[in-house]
Design a protein around this motif. Structure first.
Motif, PDB file in Angstrom:
ATOM      1  N   PRO A  69      -6.842  -0.232  -5.609  1.00  0.00           N
ATOM      2  CA  PRO A  69      -7.187  -0.375  -4.181  1.00  0.00           C
ATOM      3  C   PRO A  69      -6.022  -0.176  -3.208  1.00  0.00           C
ATOM      4  N   VAL A  70      -4.795  -0.376  -3.666  1.00  0.00           N
ATOM      5  CA  VAL A  70      -3.662  -0.177  -2.755  1.00  0.00           C
ATOM      6  C   VAL A  70      -3.033   1.202  -2.915  1.00  0.00           C
ATOM      7  N   GLY A  71      -3.636   2.043  -3.751  1.00  0.00           N
ATOM      8  CA  GLY A  71      -3.180   3.419  -3.873  1.00  0.00           C
ATOM      9  C   GLY A  71      -2.166   3.696  -4.955  1.00  0.00           C
ATOM     10  N   ALA A  72      -1.863   2.712  -5.789  1.00  0.00           N
ATOM     11  CA  ALA A  72      -0.929   2.927  -6.895  1.00  0.00           C
ATOM     12  C   ALA A  72      -1.688   3.494  -8.096  1.00  0.00           C
ATOM     13  N   LEU A  73      -0.993   4.243  -8.930  1.00  0.00           N
ATOM     14  CA  LEU A  73      -1.631   4.826 -10.111  1.00  0.00           C
ATOM     15  C   LEU A  73      -2.132   3.750 -11.066  1.00  0.00           C
ATOM     16  N   ILE A  74      -3.298   3.993 -11.622  1.00  0.00           N
ATOM     17  CA  ILE A  74      -3.814   3.133 -12.685  1.00  0.00           C
ATOM     18  C   ILE A  74      -3.314   3.729 -13.994  1.00  0.00           C
ATOM     19  N   THR A  75      -2.609   2.941 -14.752  1.00  0.00           N
ATOM     20  CA  THR A  75      -2.025   3.411 -16.011  1.00  0.00           C
ATOM     21  C   THR A  75      -2.890   2.964 -17.185  1.00  0.00           C
ATOM     22  N   PRO A  76      -2.703   3.573 -18.348  1.00  0.00           N
ATOM     23  CA  PRO A  76      -3.437   3.103 -19.527  1.00  0.00           C
ATOM     24  C   PRO A  76      -3.203   1.616 -19.799  1.00  0.00           C
ATOM     25  N   ASP A  77      -1.996   1.141 -19.533  1.00  0.00           N
ATOM     26  CA  ASP A  77      -1.718  -0.286 -19.719  1.00  0.00           C
ATOM     27  C   ASP A  77      -2.557  -1.147 -18.781  1.00  0.00           C
TER      28      ASP A  77
ATOM     29  N   GLU B 285       0.835  -1.198   0.000  1.00  0.00           N
ATOM     30  CA  GLU B 285       0.000   0.000   0.000  1.00  0.00           C
ATOM     31  C   GLU B 285       0.868   1.245   0.000  1.00  0.00           C
ATOM     32  N   THR B 286       0.370   2.271  -0.671  1.00  0.00           N
ATOM     33  CA  THR B 286       1.113   3.521  -0.753  1.00  0.00           C
ATOM     34  C   THR B 286       0.155   4.697  -0.657  1.00  0.00           C
ATOM     35  N   ASN B 287       0.613   5.768  -0.096  1.00  0.00           N
ATOM     36  CA  ASN B 287      -0.172   7.003  -0.042  1.00  0.00           C
ATOM     37  C   ASN B 287       0.376   8.037  -1.013  1.00  0.00           C
ATOM     38  N   GLU B 288       1.353   7.621  -1.798  1.00  0.00           N
ATOM     39  CA  GLU B 288       2.040   8.545  -2.701  1.00  0.00           C
ATOM     40  C   GLU B 288       1.075   9.248  -3.654  1.00  0.00           C
ATOM     41  N   TYR B 289       0.028   8.541  -4.084  1.00  0.00           N
ATOM     42  CA  TYR B 289      -0.895   9.090  -5.081  1.00  0.00           C
ATOM     43  C   TYR B 289      -2.293   9.312  -4.500  1.00  0.00           C
ATOM     44  N   ARG B 290      -2.388   9.545  -3.222  1.00  0.00           N
ATOM     45  CA  ARG B 290      -3.702   9.620  -2.569  1.00  0.00           C
ATOM     46  C   ARG B 290      -4.586  10.750  -3.102  1.00  0.00           C
ATOM     47  N   ASP B 291      -3.996  11.780  -3.703  1.00  0.00           N
ATOM     48  CA  ASP B 291      -4.783  12.885  -4.240  1.00  0.00           C
ATOM     49  C   ASP B 291      -5.217  12.664  -5.688  1.00  0.00           C
ATOM     50  N   PHE B 292      -4.834  11.542  -6.269  1.00  0.00           N
ATOM     51  CA  PHE B 292      -5.193  11.240  -7.650  1.00  0.00           C
ATOM     52  C   PHE B 292      -6.528  10.501  -7.694  1.00  0.00           C
ATOM     53  N   LEU B 293      -7.236  10.642  -8.806  1.00  0.00           N
ATOM     54  CA  LEU B 293      -8.519   9.955  -8.971  1.00  0.00           C
ATOM     55  C   LEU B 293      -8.360   8.502  -9.392  1.00  0.00           C
ATOM     56  N   CYS B 294      -7.414   8.240 -10.264  1.00  0.00           N
ATOM     57  CA  CYS B 294      -7.281   6.903 -10.852  1.00  0.00           C
ATOM     58  C   CYS B 294      -6.189   6.108 -10.152  1.00  0.00           C
ATOM     59  N   VAL B 295      -6.563   5.556  -9.011  1.00  0.00           N
ATOM     60  CA  VAL B 295      -5.640   4.702  -8.271  1.00  0.00           C
ATOM     61  C   VAL B 295      -6.321   3.370  -8.000  1.00  0.00           C
TER      62      VAL B 295
END
Length: 111
Positions: free
Chosen positions: A16-24, A4-14
């Motif tokens: 369940p563990v808080g990582a960025l969802i990429t186009p891939d 789990e990470t809080n690095e991207y907590r302000d992003f919309l597309c993450v």
């Protein structure tokens, strides 16, 4: 196991563990969804084209409304790409009008 990470907590597309969802990621899960449902492989972007074609083919929507929905800045872009659907919608509307007029004519002749 994903950490789990809080690095991207302000992003919309993450995920369940808080990582960025990429186009891939989206492509990967879309292909997985197609496979699980035994559907043919198509590109995810083709869903957009199908949706806009359906709107353009629906006589309830004007070409301007379809243009706005698609986010095209130019009317000609929408017209060129979706002309097949627009022509089909025009034909449907024309046939519906013709059928209505025939029905009214029969009704008048019956009176």
């Amino acid at each position: 196991m994903l950490r789990e990470t809080n690095e991207y907590r302000d992003f919309l597309c993450v995920n369940p563990v808080g990582a960025l969802i990429t186009p891939d990621s989206i492509t990967h899960y879309f292909i997985k969804l197609l496979d699980e449902n035994e559907l043919p492989h198509i590109r995810f972007h083709e869903l957009r084209h199908s949706c806009i074609s359906l709107l353009a083919n629906n006589t309830a929507f004007s070409v301007k409304q379809v243009q706005d929905y698609a986010g095209h800045s130019d009317f000609l872009t929408t017209s060129k790409i979706y002309i097949h659907a627009i022509q089909s919608a025009d034909e449907i509307a024309s046939n519906a009008l013709e059928d209505k007029l025939k029905l009214e004519k029969r009704k008048d002749n019956a009176d």
